[in-house]
Design a protein around this motif. Structure first.
Motif, PDB file in Angstrom:
ATOM      1  N   GLY A  55       0.787  -1.214   0.000  1.00  0.00           N
ATOM      2  CA  GLY A  55       0.000   0.000   0.000  1.00  0.00           C
ATOM      3  C   GLY A  55       0.820   1.265   0.000  1.00  0.00           C
ATOM      4  N   PHE A  56       2.077   1.191   0.406  1.00  0.00           N
ATOM      5  CA  PHE A  56       2.915   2.378   0.536  1.00  0.00           C
ATOM      6  C   PHE A  56       3.301   2.879  -0.849  1.00  0.00           C
ATOM      7  CE2 PHE A  56       6.375   4.954   2.282  1.00  0.00           C
ATOM      8  CZ  PHE A  56       5.820   5.341   3.492  1.00  0.00           C
TER       9      PHE A  56
ATOM     10  N   CYS B  98       1.486  13.723  -4.463  1.00  0.00           N
ATOM     11  CA  CYS B  98       0.893  13.767  -3.123  1.00  0.00           C
ATOM     12  C   CYS B  98      -0.616  13.531  -3.153  1.00  0.00           C
ATOM     13  CB  CYS B  98       1.213  15.094  -2.444  1.00  0.00           C
ATOM     14  SG  CYS B  98       0.727  16.551  -3.373  1.00  0.00           S
ATOM     15  N   GLU B  99      -1.264  13.719  -4.325  1.00  0.00           N
ATOM     16  CA  GLU B  99      -2.696  13.466  -4.417  1.00  0.00           C
ATOM     17  C   GLU B  99      -3.036  11.985  -4.307  1.00  0.00           C
ATOM     18  OE1 GLU B  99      -0.927  15.061  -6.648  1.00  0.00           O
ATOM     19  OE2 GLU B  99      -1.540  17.175  -6.505  1.00  0.00           O
ATOM     20  N   GLY B 100      -2.018  11.111  -4.452  1.00  0.00           N
ATOM     21  CA  GLY B 100      -2.282   9.683  -4.457  1.00  0.00           C
ATOM     22  C   GLY B 100      -2.229   9.025  -3.098  1.00  0.00           C
ATOM     23  N   PHE B 101      -1.877   9.789  -2.063  1.00  0.00           N
ATOM     24  CA  PHE B 101      -1.727   9.197  -0.730  1.00  0.00           C
ATOM     25  C   PHE B 101      -2.252  10.175   0.312  1.00  0.00           C
ATOM     26  CE2 PHE B 101       0.525   8.806   3.277  1.00  0.00           C
ATOM     27  CZ  PHE B 101       0.503   7.440   3.531  1.00  0.00           C
ATOM     28  N   GLU B 102      -2.907   9.627   1.348  1.00  0.00           N
ATOM     29  CA  GLU B 102      -3.411  10.469   2.438  1.00  0.00           C
ATOM     30  C   GLU B 102      -3.434   9.655   3.727  1.00  0.00           C
ATOM     31  OE1 GLU B 102      -7.475  12.969   3.622  1.00  0.00           O
ATOM     32  OE2 GLU B 102      -7.274  12.052   1.642  1.00  0.00           O
ATOM     33  N   TRP B 103      -2.771  10.161   4.750  1.00  0.00           N
ATOM     34  CA  TRP B 103      -2.874   9.512   6.043  1.00  0.00           C
ATOM     35  C   TRP B 103      -4.302   9.647   6.577  1.00  0.00           C
ATOM     36  CZ3 TRP B 103       0.551   6.219   7.494  1.00  0.00           C
ATOM     37  CH2 TRP B 103       1.904   6.405   7.261  1.00  0.00           C
ATOM     38  N   VAL B 104      -4.840   8.570   7.094  1.00  0.00           N
ATOM     39  CA  VAL B 104      -6.061   8.656   7.907  1.00  0.00           C
ATOM     40  C   VAL B 104      -5.654   8.862   9.356  1.00  0.00           C
ATOM     41  CG1 VAL B 104      -8.116   7.429   8.718  1.00  0.00           C
ATOM     42  CG2 VAL B 104      -7.399   7.245   6.315  1.00  0.00           C
ATOM     43  N   SER B 105      -4.757   7.996   9.835  1.00  0.00           N
ATOM     44  CA  SER B 105      -4.226   8.150  11.182  1.00  0.00           C
ATOM     45  C   SER B 105      -2.811   7.597  11.214  1.00  0.00           C
ATOM     46  CB  SER B 105      -5.088   7.422  12.211  1.00  0.00           C
ATOM     47  OG  SER B 105      -4.533   7.520  13.494  1.00  0.00           O
TER      48      SER B 105
ATOM     49  N   PHE C 223      -4.211   4.516   6.134  1.00  0.00           N
ATOM     50  CA  PHE C 223      -4.021   5.505   5.076  1.00  0.00           C
ATOM     51  C   PHE C 223      -4.879   5.148   3.877  1.00  0.00           C
ATOM     52  CE2 PHE C 223      -0.551   2.379   4.731  1.00  0.00           C
ATOM     53  CZ  PHE C 223      -0.663   1.955   3.415  1.00  0.00           C
ATOM     54  N   LEU C 224      -5.052   6.147   2.994  1.00  0.00           N
ATOM     55  CA  LEU C 224      -5.839   6.008   1.781  1.00  0.00           C
ATOM     56  C   LEU C 224      -4.930   6.134   0.572  1.00  0.00           C
ATOM     57  CD1 LEU C 224      -8.677   8.345   2.976  1.00  0.00           C
ATOM     58  CD2 LEU C 224      -9.063   5.952   2.372  1.00  0.00           C
ATOM     59  N   ARG C 225      -5.214   5.358  -0.463  1.00  0.00           N
ATOM     60  CA  ARG C 225      -4.541   5.487  -1.750  1.00  0.00           C
ATOM     61  C   ARG C 225      -5.580   5.819  -2.810  1.00  0.00           C
ATOM     62  NH1 ARG C 225       0.318   3.465  -2.852  1.00  0.00           N
ATOM     63  NH2 ARG C 225       0.038   4.913  -4.605  1.00  0.00           N
ATOM     64  N   TYR C 226      -5.236   6.766  -3.697  1.00  0.00           N
ATOM     65  CA  TYR C 226      -6.151   7.232  -4.732  1.00  0.00           C
ATOM     66  C   TYR C 226      -5.496   7.111  -6.105  1.00  0.00           C
ATOM     67  CZ  TYR C 226      -8.492   9.779  -0.885  1.00  0.00           C
ATOM     68  OH  TYR C 226      -9.138  10.129   0.277  1.00  0.00           O
ATOM     69  N   PRO C 227      -6.312   6.851  -7.161  1.00  0.00           N
ATOM     70  CA  PRO C 227      -5.796   6.990  -8.522  1.00  0.00           C
ATOM     71  C   PRO C 227      -5.768   8.465  -8.914  1.00  0.00           C
ATOM     72  CG  PRO C 227      -8.090   6.345  -8.598  1.00  0.00           C
ATOM     73  CD  PRO C 227      -7.704   6.379  -7.132  1.00  0.00           C
ATOM     74  N   LYS C 228      -5.365   8.755 -10.130  1.00  0.00           N
ATOM     75  CA  LYS C 228      -5.222  10.138 -10.553  1.00  0.00           C
ATOM     76  C   LYS C 228      -6.530  10.912 -10.479  1.00  0.00           C
ATOM     77  CE  LYS C 228      -1.167   9.657 -13.538  1.00  0.00           C
ATOM     78  NZ  LYS C 228      -0.645   9.773 -14.929  1.00  0.00           N
ATOM     79  N   ASP C 229      -7.639  10.283 -10.869  1.00  0.00           N
ATOM     80  CA  ASP C 229      -8.900  11.021 -10.866  1.00  0.00           C
ATOM     81  C   ASP C 229      -9.561  11.088  -9.493  1.00  0.00           C
ATOM     82  OD1 ASP C 229      -9.946   8.484 -10.453  1.00  0.00           O
ATOM     83  OD2 ASP C 229     -10.836   8.319 -12.449  1.00  0.00           O
ATOM     84  N   GLN C 230      -9.022  10.366  -8.522  1.00  0.00           N
ATOM     85  CA  GLN C 230      -9.505  10.382  -7.138  1.00  0.00           C
ATOM     86  C   GLN C 230     -10.991  10.023  -7.023  1.00  0.00           C
ATOM     87  OE1 GLN C 230      -8.164  14.145  -5.270  1.00  0.00           O
ATOM     88  NE2 GLN C 230      -6.547  12.866  -4.406  1.00  0.00           N
ATOM     89  N   GLN C 231     -11.471   9.229  -7.959  1.00  0.00           N
ATOM     90  CA  GLN C 231     -12.870   8.818  -7.916  1.00  0.00           C
ATOM     91  C   GLN C 231     -13.086   7.508  -7.177  1.00  0.00           C
ATOM     92  OE1 GLN C 231     -15.415  10.918  -8.938  1.00  0.00           O
ATOM     93  NE2 GLN C 231     -13.554  12.189  -8.958  1.00  0.00           N
ATOM     94  N   GLU C 232     -12.044   6.909  -6.710  1.00  0.00           N
ATOM     95  CA  GLU C 232     -12.141   5.731  -5.864  1.00  0.00           C
ATOM     96  C   GLU C 232     -10.970   5.747  -4.897  1.00  0.00           C
ATOM     97  OE1 GLU C 232     -12.178   2.579  -8.709  1.00  0.00           O
ATOM     98  OE2 GLU C 232     -10.001   2.394  -8.729  1.00  0.00           O
ATOM     99  N   ALA C 233     -11.029   4.866  -3.919  1.00  0.00           N
ATOM    100  CA  ALA C 233      -9.975   4.848  -2.905  1.00  0.00           C
ATOM    101  C   ALA C 233      -9.811   3.439  -2.361  1.00  0.00           C
ATOM    102  CB  ALA C 233     -10.303   5.806  -1.767  1.00  0.00           C
ATOM    103  N   LEU C 234      -8.589   3.139  -1.937  1.00  0.00           N
ATOM    104  CA  LEU C 234      -8.290   1.939  -1.158  1.00  0.00           C
ATOM    105  C   LEU C 234      -7.889   2.385   0.243  1.00  0.00           C
ATOM    106  CD1 LEU C 234      -6.202  -0.310  -3.574  1.00  0.00           C
ATOM    107  CD2 LEU C 234      -8.578  -0.607  -2.918  1.00  0.00           C
ATOM    108  N   LEU C 235      -8.489   1.767   1.250  1.00  0.00           N
ATOM    109  CA  LEU C 235      -8.161   2.043   2.644  1.00  0.00           C
ATOM    110  C   LEU C 235      -7.315   0.895   3.189  1.00  0.00           C
ATOM    111  CD1 LEU C 235      -8.579   3.536   5.400  1.00  0.00           C
ATOM    112  CD2 LEU C 235     -10.612   2.085   5.700  1.00  0.00           C
ATOM    113  N   PHE C 236      -6.152   1.227   3.743  1.00  0.00           N
ATOM    114  CA  PHE C 236      -5.272   0.251   4.396  1.00  0.00           C
ATOM    115  C   PHE C 236      -5.280   0.535   5.898  1.00  0.00           C
ATOM    116  CE2 PHE C 236      -3.881  -0.105   0.123  1.00  0.00           C
ATOM    117  CZ  PHE C 236      -3.170  -1.280  -0.019  1.00  0.00           C
ATOM    118  N   VAL C 237      -5.529  -0.489   6.690  1.00  0.00           N
ATOM    119  CA  VAL C 237      -5.430  -0.393   8.143  1.00  0.00           C
ATOM    120  C   VAL C 237      -4.520  -1.524   8.602  1.00  0.00           C
ATOM    121  CG1 VAL C 237      -6.645  -0.340  10.347  1.00  0.00           C
ATOM    122  CG2 VAL C 237      -7.760   0.558   8.287  1.00  0.00           C
TER     123      VAL C 237
END
Length: 586
Positions: A402-403, A464-471, A482-496
């Motif tokens: 996921g990183f 930086c648009e492709g990654f976002e810390w949740v906690s 954390f969340l991972r996004y594709p370029k259009d940011q219309q979907e997301a993968l959540l990793f815990v």
């Protein structure tokens, strides 16, 4: 490479130089005159920005000739840098080793204009196969009020004035090495200090004005580091160079060696030493070692001046000494090998990588170097009983998948070979007769398919648009999300990811939107060797603020496990962000 120069920030890559500014900051003159700054410590006096990009903190960008791995140096309004062309330039045709040239470059600090470029043909024969694509311009320049000095291995040491006129050239040896040459010049009084370990097993002191050899000290073996100047308790100056098995000190006026100290590091030494208050700190060696030595001694000071030595360290990056703490870059293997009960005290090792991730395009390898030389195979590194060892390794692989960054795993790790890799024998394929090893292989294959098939895991790795810390601050529980996004940011993968053997049955996690969040993979599913704890069906999402987000869910987070969920952005949803109503709890 990031250089702190008061309010400006200089980033150097193989393709260009980027000068980035904090919002509202003005250019001010400040000097960064050699590798790791004027004192060789690599420490900035003020905070650095943590993000930059095409629309953020960017002042200018200039394309450079060829490629290079050196750091820029700055004096006043000028930037000096090196590169190479003609052969083995990434992204270009291979060229010919006979056409290899090094370049000394001067840029305007205000607008990035290339002021001059001096090309220096390589002295032949040159090393035709530099390992790991290090290239032929790894040594950083050094600059003073009159000259800029560069070191190009067997091609020698050169001095130019600030307008690009070559003043002198000095030969410091004729050998080459497949790792290339990396040590940078260091200036002291009227001397230019050159670690020519690769070229001649020697440390040179050259006259700044003429390039003549003032003195030469032999016996500097297997040392790729840049010398450092140390002030002893008595106020004297010593030159310190770590070499294989020893740290050596030299008198800068004569080249005599006042003391040496055993390191117990039986490897070449790439990291440069750092020092404060007369104490020298060294790290190095493939297994990772570090030690502290008090300067100012005489003879072999191992018994009298070596203050401590531990089996922790890093093989290549140089350390940073800040306040009373010694920092160095390493990978997540150091963290994952710790007993889970101690991991909360090292939580930042998991998260710190994102502080510098966007400064380069990183590959995330668990490489050959990690599973040889008595460092153990990947599975054998893991703590705990047999079940925990497999669970830890599945967790590590899932977290890395996921990183951001491209992934690379060395052969045998995908199914959990117990033995170190050996080039004289095949992999331990017979282990696939056992369920645990087949299940680990299946988990590795599932992660590979996920990275290949999910745009969120490869489209925006370096944006930086492709990654976002949740906690990233749940250190007590050793949990990150954390969340991972594709370029259009219309979907997301959540990793815990949960790095302890404690299971959580209702762990709150903030979400960027409501709607359907569906489990994709879990390292704890039974088909992968886990306990079977966790979600298979879409989870319940509530309009309850958490982690600064309007939506949240409560997840079953398995022990020593990572769970991955997918969601498409609802058409009418917006990513509402709010203040956390309370600290994260489980």
């Amino acid at each position: 490479m990031v250089l702190r120069v008061r309010d400006s920030y200089l980033f150097a890559t193989a393709l260009g130089v980027l000068l980035c500014m904090a919002a509202g900051a003005e250019l001010t003159a400040a000097d960064w005159t050699q590798f790791r700054g004027p004192d060789g410590m690599g420490v900035a006096s003020e905070p650095l920005p943590t993000q930059f990009g095409p629309q953020q903190n960017l002042r200018w960008k200039t394309k450079l000739p060829g490629a290079g791995a050196s750091s820029p140096v700055i004096l006043g309004d000028r930037i000096f840098l090196t590169s190479y062309t003609g052969y083995a330039v990434p992204g270009e045709a291979d060229g010919s080793i006979d056409r290899l040239k090094r370049h000394v470059l001067c840029l305007d600090r205000v607008d990035g204009r290339l002021l001059w470029d001096r090309a220096i043909p390589a002295v032949q024969p040159e090393e035709a196969d530099i390992r790991e694509s290090h290239g032929y311009a790894s040594s950083s320049p050094a600059v003073d009020a009159e000259r800029v000095y560069v070191f190009f291995g067997k091609s020698g040491v050169f001095a130019f004035d600030h307008e690009g006129k070559q003043l002198w050239h000095a030969d410091v040896g004729s050998r080459t090495n497949r790792w290339g040459s990396a040590a940078s010049p260091v200036l002291h009084d009227d001397l230019v200090l050159i670690n020519a370990s690769v070229e001649s097993d020697a440390l040179y002191a050259l006259n700044k004005r003429t390039g003549a050899t003032v003195w030469r000290a032999d016996g500097v073996r297997e040392a790729w580091n840049t010398p450092n100047l140390v002030t002893t308790e008595a106020g004297a100056t010593e030159i310190v160079v770590p070499i294989i098995e020893q740290v050596l000190a030299f008198d800068p006026t004569s080249g005599e060696q006042p003391w040496n100290c055993r390191t117990d590091i039986p490897w070449y030494m790439a990291p440069s030493a750092v020092a404060r208050d007369g104490i020298v700190y060294c790290i190095g060696g493939r297994p990772g070692y570090s030690l502290a030595v008090r300067s100012g001694g005489r003879g072999d000071v191992t018994a009298t001046h070596r203050l401590w030595a531990v089996k922790k360290g890093s093989n290549v990056p140089s350390p940073i000494l800040r306040d009373n703490e010694l920092y160095w870059m390493h990978d997540n293997l150091e963290y994952i090998q710790k007993d889970p009960i101690h991991r909360k005290y090292h939580h930042r090792n998991l998260t710190f990588g994102m502080m510098y991730h966007y400064s380069e395009k990183f590959i995330l390898p668990f490489s050959h170097d990690e599973v040889v030389h008595l460092k153990k195979a990947m599975l054998a590194k893991m703590p705990g009983d047999l079940w925990q060892q497999f669970a830890n390794l599945r967790l590590l692989y899932g977290y890395k998948a996921g990183f951001p960054g491209k992934k690379l795993d060395f052969m045998g790790g995908e199914f959990g070979q117990w033995n170190e890799w050996n080039h004289e024998r095949e992999l331990d394929w017979h282990l696939l007769r056992f369920d645990e090893h087949r299940q680990l292989r299946d988990w590795s294959a599932a992660l590979n398919r996920l990275v290949r098939d999910e745009p969120a895991l490869h489209q925006a790795d370096y944006h930086c648009e492709g990654f976002e810390w949740v906690s990233c601050d749940e250190w007590e529980q050793s949990i990150v999300s954390f969340l991972r996004y594709p370029k259009d940011q219309q979907e997301a993968l959540l990793f815990v990811a949960n790095f302890t053997p404690v299971a959580y049955t209702a762990h709150p996690v903030g979400l960027p939107w409501g709607g359907k969040w569906t489990p994709v993979l879990s390292s704890d599913w039974e088909e992968f060797g886990g306990s079977g704890l966790g979600h298979r069906d879409p989870v319940t999402v509530e309009e309850t603020p958490w982690n600064g987000r309007h939506w949240s869910t409560r997840l079953v987070v398995p022990p020593l496990g990572v769970v991955i969920l997918r969601s498409k952005r609802p058409l009418l949803e917006v990513n509402k962000k709010v203040e956390d109503p309370q600290p994260v709890q489980s």
